[in-house]
Design an enzyme around this catalytic site. Structure first.
Site, PDB file in Angstrom:
ATOM      1  CG  ASN A   1      -2.053  -0.970   1.099  1.00  0.00           C
ATOM      2  OD1 ASN A   1      -2.408  -1.377  -0.001  1.00  0.00           O
ATOM      3  ND2 ASN A   1      -2.616  -1.368   2.227  1.00  0.00           N
TER       4      ASN A   1
ATOM      5  CB  THR B   1      12.057 -14.231 -30.233  1.00  0.00           C
ATOM      6  OG1 THR B   1      12.826 -14.042 -29.050  1.00  0.00           O
ATOM      7  CG2 THR B   1      10.579 -14.262 -29.888  1.00  0.00           C
TER       8      THR B   1
ATOM      9  CE  LYS C   1      10.363 -11.311 -32.476  1.00  0.00           C
ATOM     10  NZ  LYS C   1       9.655 -10.654 -31.372  1.00  0.00           N
TER      11      LYS C   1
ATOM     12  CE  LYS D   1      11.589 -15.120 -25.224  1.00  0.00           C
ATOM     13  NZ  LYS D   1      10.447 -14.545 -25.962  1.00  0.00           N
TER      14      LYS D   1
ATOM     15  CG  ASP E   1       7.677 -12.688 -28.662  1.00  0.00           C
ATOM     16  OD1 ASP E   1       8.045 -12.242 -27.562  1.00  0.00           O
ATOM     17  OD2 ASP E   1       7.922 -12.123 -29.736  1.00  0.00           O
ATOM     18  CD  GLU E   2       6.576 -10.676 -25.304  1.00  0.00           C
ATOM     19  OE1 GLU E   2       6.244  -9.573 -25.775  1.00  0.00           O
ATOM     20  OE2 GLU E   2       7.564 -11.324 -25.717  1.00  0.00           O
TER      21      GLU E   2
ATOM     22  CG  HIS F   1       9.644 -12.586 -21.899  1.00  0.00           C
ATOM     23  ND1 HIS F   1       9.067 -11.358 -21.644  1.00  0.00           N
ATOM     24  CD2 HIS F   1      10.209 -12.474 -23.127  1.00  0.00           C
ATOM     25  CE1 HIS F   1       9.266 -10.555 -22.674  1.00  0.00           C
ATOM     26  NE2 HIS F   1       9.965 -11.206 -23.581  1.00  0.00           N
TER      27      HIS F   1
ATOM     28  CG  HIS G   1      14.212 -11.739 -21.963  1.00  0.00           C
ATOM     29  ND1 HIS G   1      14.145 -11.478 -23.314  1.00  0.00           N
ATOM     30  CD2 HIS G   1      13.864 -13.039 -21.827  1.00  0.00           C
ATOM     31  CE1 HIS G   1      13.757 -12.570 -23.954  1.00  0.00           C
ATOM     32  NE2 HIS G   1      13.580 -13.528 -23.070  1.00  0.00           N
TER      33      HIS G   1
ATOM     34  CB  SER H   1      16.324 -10.771 -26.276  1.00  0.00           C
ATOM     35  OG  SER H   1      15.322 -10.943 -27.253  1.00  0.00           O
TER      36      SER H   1
END
Length: 479
Positions: free
Chosen positions: A123, A173, A175, A201, A203-204, A294, A327, A379
């Site tokens: 808090n 990674t 793509k 890899k 990706d996240e 990640h 990372h 990365s």
């Protein structure tokens, strides 16, 4: 009478509100080896003295509340309260201070990063008396760190599992990160691994979407791994993202990965949460799986200099919660990261003992004792021209991960992987021969490209790509 049951009847209860600093600002306090120490960057509201602001942080993150309560007399505040024991102004900043707070170890549940953060950064970050608050660093005492398993395996065990030594590991990674079918995804994995990478890899945000369900992806990636291993004679891996909507589903995915015989799984530890991450880390150690982490969502927490939590704290927390890779920025790529600051938390991830060094943003000496280290992963926006700098900055115990820098090669995925492997081998050989990677890096890459057409093509494509932006989060001035 024990401190836990001692009352303050002799003092008497006096209702009302009093300044936090009367109870929680204790500059005479000598910290104990068992205390958790915190360094907060505090920006008080106008008119709030820094001592009151620092004491408020100590109070609201430990035993205090806004008013005196009768039940204070049923325990020993001196035993359990947090203490602001030192305050120093931040050089070059107006009305900004570093407040040091010591927390007794009994305030925290053993082996629980979740509980530690709930107390220290709960808090208090919404407290009205503060314009902004940032947790810069924590000192974790050995008596607390020993209650954590830490990384499932650590750096040396990973190298032994992979049988790879003397160089950084290479990754990629896949793509586009979203939209591929499982079979096409597996094809890209195979091509990259066959070309010379050690890892590919998820990706996240690749979990289990309608276009590619997790089980299909796991099966095609496992097929790609085994095919690439058979053709190259090297151990390969793909970070299969086990992150899911529930802990039960996450563990189910990790179990299936183990049944497929793959070496490594992955978790998004901030969006997934520390409780889930620690559970997965325990499963991975028990079942021989490496765990890639990640840090998706980290910049929401750590990017602003005045408010939030520095990544070095998140890095320490991850080492305690458990992960074999994480990372950690690139310094030279597209993502935020100042060099000395990045190297500071890279050492906090890898080394056993790290000395206090404010020039690298390290506020406390940290002794991890026997806790295994975590491999930092570079990365984000890196390509072959960055290889000398990355090899020099991160050293051997790192993963250098080229996504677009592999899959964006003009000749395809496998040639992109070849280009990166050739560039890395050239840099490692040059370093071992005594050449200066920082000064001769470009020449080393040009020399290697003469006998590697794949590297030459990559050099031509990315010869003018730079990400020249000033980092938002910089180290403080020292004077």
């Amino acid at each position: 009478m024990s401190p836990q049951t001692e009352t303050k009847a002799s003092v008497g209860f006096k209702a009302g509100v009093k300044d936090y600093k009367l109870t929680y600002y204790t500059p005479e306090y000598e910290t104990k080896d068992t205390d958790i120490l915190a360094a907060f960057r505090v920006t008080p509201q106008p008119g709030v003295p820094p001592e009151e602001a620092g004491a408020a942080v100590a109070a609201e993150s430990s035993t205090g509340t806004w008013t005196t309560v009768w039940t204070d007399g049923l325990t020993s505040l001196d035993r359990y309260k947090g203490r602001c024991y030192h305050i120093e102004p931040v050089v070059g900043e107006e009305n900004q201070y570093i407040a040091y707070v010591a927390y007794p170890l009994d305030l925290f549940e053993e082996g629980s990063v979740t509980n530690m953060f709930t107390s220290i950064v709960g808090n208090v970050f919404g407290f009205k008396a503060l314009r902004a608050l940032r947790l810069e660093d924590l000192r974790i005492p050995t008596s607390y760190s020993k209650t954590f398993q830490g990384p499932p395996h650590g750096i040396q065990v990973e190298r032994d599992k992979l049988n790879k030594y003397g160089r950084p590991l290479l990754g990629c990674t896949i793509k586009p990160k979203l939209g591929l079918s499982a079979k096409n995804y597996g094809r890209a994995v195979y091509e990259c691994l066959r070309g010379g990478l050690d890892f590919t890899k998820d990706d996240e945000n690749v979990n289990s979407q309608p276009f590619m369900r997790w089980r299909d992806r796991f099966v095609f990636c496992a097929e790609a791994i085994y095919k690439a291993q058979a053709e190259t004679g090297e151990i390969k891996g793909h970070y299969l993202n086990a992150t899911a909507g529930t802990c039960e589903e996450m563990i189910k995915r990790a179990v299936f990965a183990r049944e497929l015989g793959v070496p490594i799984v992955m978790h998004d530890y901030l969006t997934g949460g520390f409780t889930a991450n620690t559970s997965l880390a325990h499963y991975c150690r028990d079942n021989g799986l490496l765990l890639h982490i990640h840090r998706a969502m980290h910049a929401v927490i750590d990017r602003q200099k005045n408010h939030g939590m520095h990544f070095r704290v998140l890095a320490k927390a991850l080492r305690m919660s458990g992960g074999d890779h994480i990372h950690a920025g690139t310094v030279v790529g597209k993502l935020e990261g100042e060099r000395e600051m990045t190297l500071g938390f890279v050492d906090l991830l890898r080394d056993d003992f790290i000395e206090k060094d404010r020039s690298r943003g390290i506020f406390f000496t940290q002794d991890w004792v026997s806790m295994p280290g975590v491999i930092p992963v570079a990365s984000g926006g890196i390509h072959v021209w960055h290889m000398p700098a990355l090899t020099e900055i991160f050293g051997d115990d790192s993963v250098l991960q080229f996504g677009g820098g592999t899959l964006g090669h003009p000749w395809g995925n496998a040639p992109g992987a070849v280009a990166n492997r050739v560039a890395l081998e050239a840099c490692v050989q040059a370093r071992n021969e005594g050449r200066d990677l920082a000064r001769e890096g470009a020449e080393i890459i040009r020399e290697a490209s003469k006998w590697s057409p794949e590297l030459a093509a990559a050099c031509e494509v990315w010869k003018q790509i730079k990400f020249d932006f000033e980092p938002v989060d910089k180290l403080d001035k020292t004077k």
